[in-house]
Design a protein around this motif. Structure first.
Motif, PDB file in Angstrom:
ATOM      1  N   LYS A   1      -3.510  12.516   2.694  1.00  0.00           N
ATOM      2  CA  LYS A   1      -4.734  12.199   1.956  1.00  0.00           C
ATOM      3  C   LYS A   1      -5.264  13.430   1.221  1.00  0.00           C
ATOM      4  O   LYS A   1      -5.680  13.343   0.062  1.00  0.00           O
ATOM      5  CB  LYS A   1      -5.797  11.633   2.901  1.00  0.00           C
ATOM      6  CG  LYS A   1      -5.476  10.221   3.392  1.00  0.00           C
ATOM      7  CD  LYS A   1      -6.629   9.584   4.122  1.00  0.00           C
ATOM      8  CE  LYS A   1      -6.833  10.176   5.487  1.00  0.00           C
ATOM      9  NZ  LYS A   1      -7.846   9.420   6.274  1.00  0.00           N
ATOM     10  N   ASN A   2      -5.218  14.573   1.896  1.00  0.00           N
ATOM     11  CA  ASN A   2      -5.708  15.802   1.274  1.00  0.00           C
ATOM     12  C   ASN A   2      -4.785  16.295   0.159  1.00  0.00           C
ATOM     13  O   ASN A   2      -5.246  16.756  -0.890  1.00  0.00           O
ATOM     14  CB  ASN A   2      -5.867  16.904   2.323  1.00  0.00           C
ATOM     15  CG  ASN A   2      -7.027  16.637   3.269  1.00  0.00           C
ATOM     16  OD1 ASN A   2      -7.895  15.810   2.979  1.00  0.00           O
ATOM     17  ND2 ASN A   2      -7.047  17.333   4.390  1.00  0.00           N
TER      18      ASN A   2
ATOM     19  N   ASP B   1       0.830  -1.205   0.000  1.00  0.00           N
ATOM     20  CA  ASP B   1       0.000   0.000   0.000  1.00  0.00           C
ATOM     21  C   ASP B   1       0.867   1.259   0.000  1.00  0.00           C
ATOM     22  O   ASP B   1       0.577   2.224  -0.708  1.00  0.00           O
ATOM     23  CB  ASP B   1      -0.912   0.009   1.225  1.00  0.00           C
ATOM     24  CG  ASP B   1      -2.061  -0.972   1.110  1.00  0.00           C
ATOM     25  OD1 ASP B   1      -2.359  -1.429  -0.009  1.00  0.00           O
ATOM     26  OD2 ASP B   1      -2.669  -1.294   2.150  1.00  0.00           O
TER      27      ASP B   1
ATOM     28  N   ARG C   1      -4.228  12.823   7.684  1.00  0.00           N
ATOM     29  CA  ARG C   1      -5.083  13.786   6.983  1.00  0.00           C
ATOM     30  C   ARG C   1      -4.305  14.562   5.929  1.00  0.00           C
ATOM     31  O   ARG C   1      -4.776  14.764   4.807  1.00  0.00           O
ATOM     32  CB  ARG C   1      -5.712  14.758   7.978  1.00  0.00           C
ATOM     33  CG  ARG C   1      -6.544  15.858   7.309  1.00  0.00           C
ATOM     34  CD  ARG C   1      -7.217  16.743   8.318  1.00  0.00           C
ATOM     35  NE  ARG C   1      -8.184  15.994   9.120  1.00  0.00           N
ATOM     36  CZ  ARG C   1      -8.943  16.552  10.060  1.00  0.00           C
ATOM     37  NH1 ARG C   1      -8.824  17.845  10.329  1.00  0.00           N
ATOM     38  NH2 ARG C   1      -9.807  15.813  10.748  1.00  0.00           N
TER      39      ARG C   1
ATOM     40  N   ASN D   1      -1.616   2.333   7.221  1.00  0.00           N
ATOM     41  CA  ASN D   1      -2.993   1.948   6.956  1.00  0.00           C
ATOM     42  C   ASN D   1      -3.907   2.607   7.995  1.00  0.00           C
ATOM     43  O   ASN D   1      -3.443   3.192   8.971  1.00  0.00           O
ATOM     44  CB  ASN D   1      -3.140   0.433   6.960  1.00  0.00           C
ATOM     45  CG  ASN D   1      -2.624  -0.196   5.675  1.00  0.00           C
ATOM     46  OD1 ASN D   1      -1.622  -0.909   5.675  1.00  0.00           O
ATOM     47  ND2 ASN D   1      -3.296   0.071   4.562  1.00  0.00           N
ATOM     48  N   GLU D   2      -5.220   2.524   7.769  1.00  0.00           N
ATOM     49  CA  GLU D   2      -6.165   3.132   8.694  1.00  0.00           C
ATOM     50  C   GLU D   2      -6.394   2.221   9.901  1.00  0.00           C
ATOM     51  O   GLU D   2      -6.109   1.019   9.871  1.00  0.00           O
ATOM     52  CB  GLU D   2      -7.496   3.386   7.991  1.00  0.00           C
ATOM     53  CG  GLU D   2      -7.425   4.395   6.849  1.00  0.00           C
ATOM     54  CD  GLU D   2      -7.333   5.825   7.329  1.00  0.00           C
ATOM     55  OE1 GLU D   2      -6.976   6.062   8.512  1.00  0.00           O
ATOM     56  OE2 GLU D   2      -7.605   6.726   6.508  1.00  0.00           O
TER      57      GLU D   2
ATOM     58  N   GLY E   1      -4.706  13.123  -2.637  1.00  0.00           N
ATOM     59  CA  GLY E   1      -5.928  12.430  -3.013  1.00  0.00           C
ATOM     60  C   GLY E   1      -5.876  10.932  -2.801  1.00  0.00           C
ATOM     61  O   GLY E   1      -6.455  10.166  -3.575  1.00  0.00           O
ATOM     62  N   LEU E   2      -5.207  10.507  -1.735  1.00  0.00           N
ATOM     63  CA  LEU E   2      -5.038   9.073  -1.492  1.00  0.00           C
ATOM     64  C   LEU E   2      -6.223   8.488  -0.732  1.00  0.00           C
ATOM     65  O   LEU E   2      -6.773   9.120   0.173  1.00  0.00           O
ATOM     66  CB  LEU E   2      -3.760   8.826  -0.687  1.00  0.00           C
ATOM     67  CG  LEU E   2      -2.441   9.272  -1.316  1.00  0.00           C
ATOM     68  CD1 LEU E   2      -1.295   8.961  -0.361  1.00  0.00           C
ATOM     69  CD2 LEU E   2      -2.213   8.602  -2.656  1.00  0.00           C
ATOM     70  N   GLU E   3      -6.591   7.273  -1.101  1.00  0.00           N
ATOM     71  CA  GLU E   3      -7.545   6.486  -0.335  1.00  0.00           C
ATOM     72  C   GLU E   3      -6.764   5.356   0.341  1.00  0.00           C
ATOM     73  O   GLU E   3      -6.019   4.632  -0.325  1.00  0.00           O
ATOM     74  CB  GLU E   3      -8.640   5.919  -1.240  1.00  0.00           C
ATOM     75  CG  GLU E   3      -9.541   6.992  -1.850  1.00  0.00           C
ATOM     76  CD  GLU E   3     -10.679   6.399  -2.643  1.00  0.00           C
ATOM     77  OE1 GLU E   3     -10.862   5.153  -2.586  1.00  0.00           O
ATOM     78  OE2 GLU E   3     -11.382   7.167  -3.323  1.00  0.00           O
ATOM     79  N   ILE E   4      -6.937   5.217   1.646  1.00  0.00           N
ATOM     80  CA  ILE E   4      -6.115   4.286   2.417  1.00  0.00           C
ATOM     81  C   ILE E   4      -6.999   3.204   3.032  1.00  0.00           C
ATOM     82  O   ILE E   4      -8.019   3.498   3.657  1.00  0.00           O
ATOM     83  CB  ILE E   4      -5.333   5.035   3.521  1.00  0.00           C
ATOM     84  CG1 ILE E   4      -4.478   6.142   2.899  1.00  0.00           C
ATOM     85  CG2 ILE E   4      -4.467   4.065   4.309  1.00  0.00           C
ATOM     86  CD1 ILE E   4      -3.726   6.993   3.917  1.00  0.00           C
ATOM     87  N   LEU E   5      -6.593   1.961   2.871  1.00  0.00           N
ATOM     88  CA  LEU E   5      -7.350   0.829   3.396  1.00  0.00           C
ATOM     89  C   LEU E   5      -7.140   0.652   4.902  1.00  0.00           C
ATOM     90  O   LEU E   5      -6.108   1.037   5.456  1.00  0.00           O
ATOM     91  CB  LEU E   5      -6.925  -0.462   2.694  1.00  0.00           C
ATOM     92  CG  LEU E   5      -7.264  -0.601   1.209  1.00  0.00           C
ATOM     93  CD1 LEU E   5      -6.711  -1.925   0.684  1.00  0.00           C
ATOM     94  CD2 LEU E   5      -8.758  -0.511   0.962  1.00  0.00           C
TER      95      LEU E   5
END
Length: 292
Positions: A264-265, A189, A261, A215-216, A268-272
Motif C-alpha cells: 500500500k505504501n 482486485d 502495509r 483484501n482487507e 499507493g493502493l487502496e484495498i477493499l
C-alpha cells in the motif's frame, strides 16, 4: 511496453484479460497451455522476442494443493522450474517479471499478519514448490516483483466461493472449518493492483521486491461460507467444524493473514474489505459474468 500474461485461463489471468478488454489497451498478450509452456525456455524466448515483451506477469501455477502431495514432479516443474525459465528469459531480455505467489509459503504458526521478510516454512509440496520458485527468481537476478496472495476467488473457474454457492443450492446444511483464519482475495482486485503497479514502473529502475496482497479484514472459511449464503439468499445452514473433522492430504496453514502495509505504501493502493469485494463478485455472477 508490451506485456505477456502467462496462465491466462486461470482466475487471475481471466480477470487481467477482462480488465484490459474494458480498458481497450494494446500491447497485452495472453497465453496458457497449449499456447505456451512456461517450462519450455525456447518457446518463452521466442514469444518474448517476437512480441518484444518488456514485462511478464506469471499467473501460471500448479494450484491443486492436495493433489500436489502425490504429483510432486508436476508441481515443482510448473511452480519452481517454470518460474526459473521466465526469470532467465526476463533477465536476458531486460524485461521485468511480476510473479504471483502464495500465503502457503508460511506454516500458519504466527499470531500476527505475516510480513514479507518473515521466514518461509511451507507445510506441503505446493507451498514448498512455490517458495522454491520465488527463490529461483531471486537467485537468477532478473528485475522482479513477487506478489504473494491468499484465498483467491473470482467469477471464473473453480474456487471456494463458487463451491459454496453450488452446495448451498444442493444441501440443507454443510460443515465448514472455522479454525483456519486468513483473508479472501477477489482476483479482480488483485488484477487491478497488478495493472496499477505496472503502470507506475520506473523504466530506468531494476526491481527486486516481494509484496503481500489480499483484501482487507480477517475471517475463517466458516465466516466466508456464512456470508455467501446470506448474500445469495440461500437457506443452507453452515455448521462450524474443526480442521480434523475435514481431513485433507496436506495441512493448511491455520493462520495466513498477510500484512499489506508495504504494498500500500509503495504503490499507493487502496484495498477493499473482503466483504465488499465478495458482494461485488456475487453481483457479477448474478449478471451472468464469469464461467462455471
Amino acid at each position: 511496453m508490451n506485456i505477456l500474461v502467462t496462465g491466462s485461463h486461470g482466475q487471475l489471468g481471466s480477470e487481467l484479460r477482462k480488465h484490459q478488454e474494458i480498458q481497450g489497451r494494446q500491447g497485452w498478450f495472453f497465453a496458457d497451455i497449449p499456447d505456451l509452456d512456461i517450462t519450455d525456455a525456447s518457446a518463452v524466448e521466442r514469444v518474448c522476442r517476437d512480441r518484444q515483451i518488456g514485462a511478464m506477469v506469471n499467473c501460471a501455477a500448479y494450484t491443486a494443493v492436495d493433489k500436489a502431495e502425490s504429483d510432486i514432479d508436476a508441481a515443482f516443474r510448473v511452480n519452481r522450474d517454470g518460474a526459473a525459465v521466465l526469470a532467465s528469459v526476463a533477465k536476458a531480455a531486460g524485461a521485468l517479471l511480476l510473479h504471483v505467489s502464495t500465503d502457503y509459503v508460511f506454516d500458519g504458526s504466527s499470531n500476527r499478519p505475516y510480513r514479507e521478510d518473515d521466514p518461509a516454512t511451507p507445510l506441503g509440496v505446493y507451498g514448498q514448490s512455490k517458495w522454491e520458485g520465488e527463490e529461483a527468481i531471486r537467485s537468477i537476478g532478473c528485475s522482479h516483483l513477487i506478489v504473494r496472495t491468499s484465498w483467491l476467488y473470482s467469477a471464473y473457474g473453480q474456487n471456494f466461493v463458487k463451491t459454496m454457492l453450488r452446495l448451498g443450492r444442493e444441501r440443507e446444511s454443510i460443515g465448514v472449518v472455522f479454525d483456519q483464519v486468513g483473508t479472501p482475495t477477489w482476483a479482480a482486485d488483485l488484477a487491478g493492483a497488478i495493472v496499477s503497479m505496472l503502470d507506475r514502473l520506473d523504466p530506468a529502475r531494476s526491481y527486486a521486491e516481494t509484496f503481500h496482497y489480499s483484501n482487507e479484514g480477517v475471517c475463517s472459511w466458516y465466516d466466508v461460507a456464512t456470508e455467501v449464503m446470506n448474500a445469495a439468499g440461500l437457506s443452507c445452514r453452515v455448521m462450524p467444524i474443526e480442521s480434523h473433522e475435514y481431513p485433507t492430504p496436506v495441512t493448511r496453514p491455520p493462520y495466513s493473514v498477510l500484512n499489506k502495509r508495504k504494498i500500500k505504501n509503495a504503490w499507493g493502493l487502496e484495498i477493499l474489505h473482503w466483504r465488499q469485494s465478495l458482494l461485488k463478485m456475487l453481483e457479477e455472477l448474478r449478471e451472468g459474468g464469469g464461467n462455471s
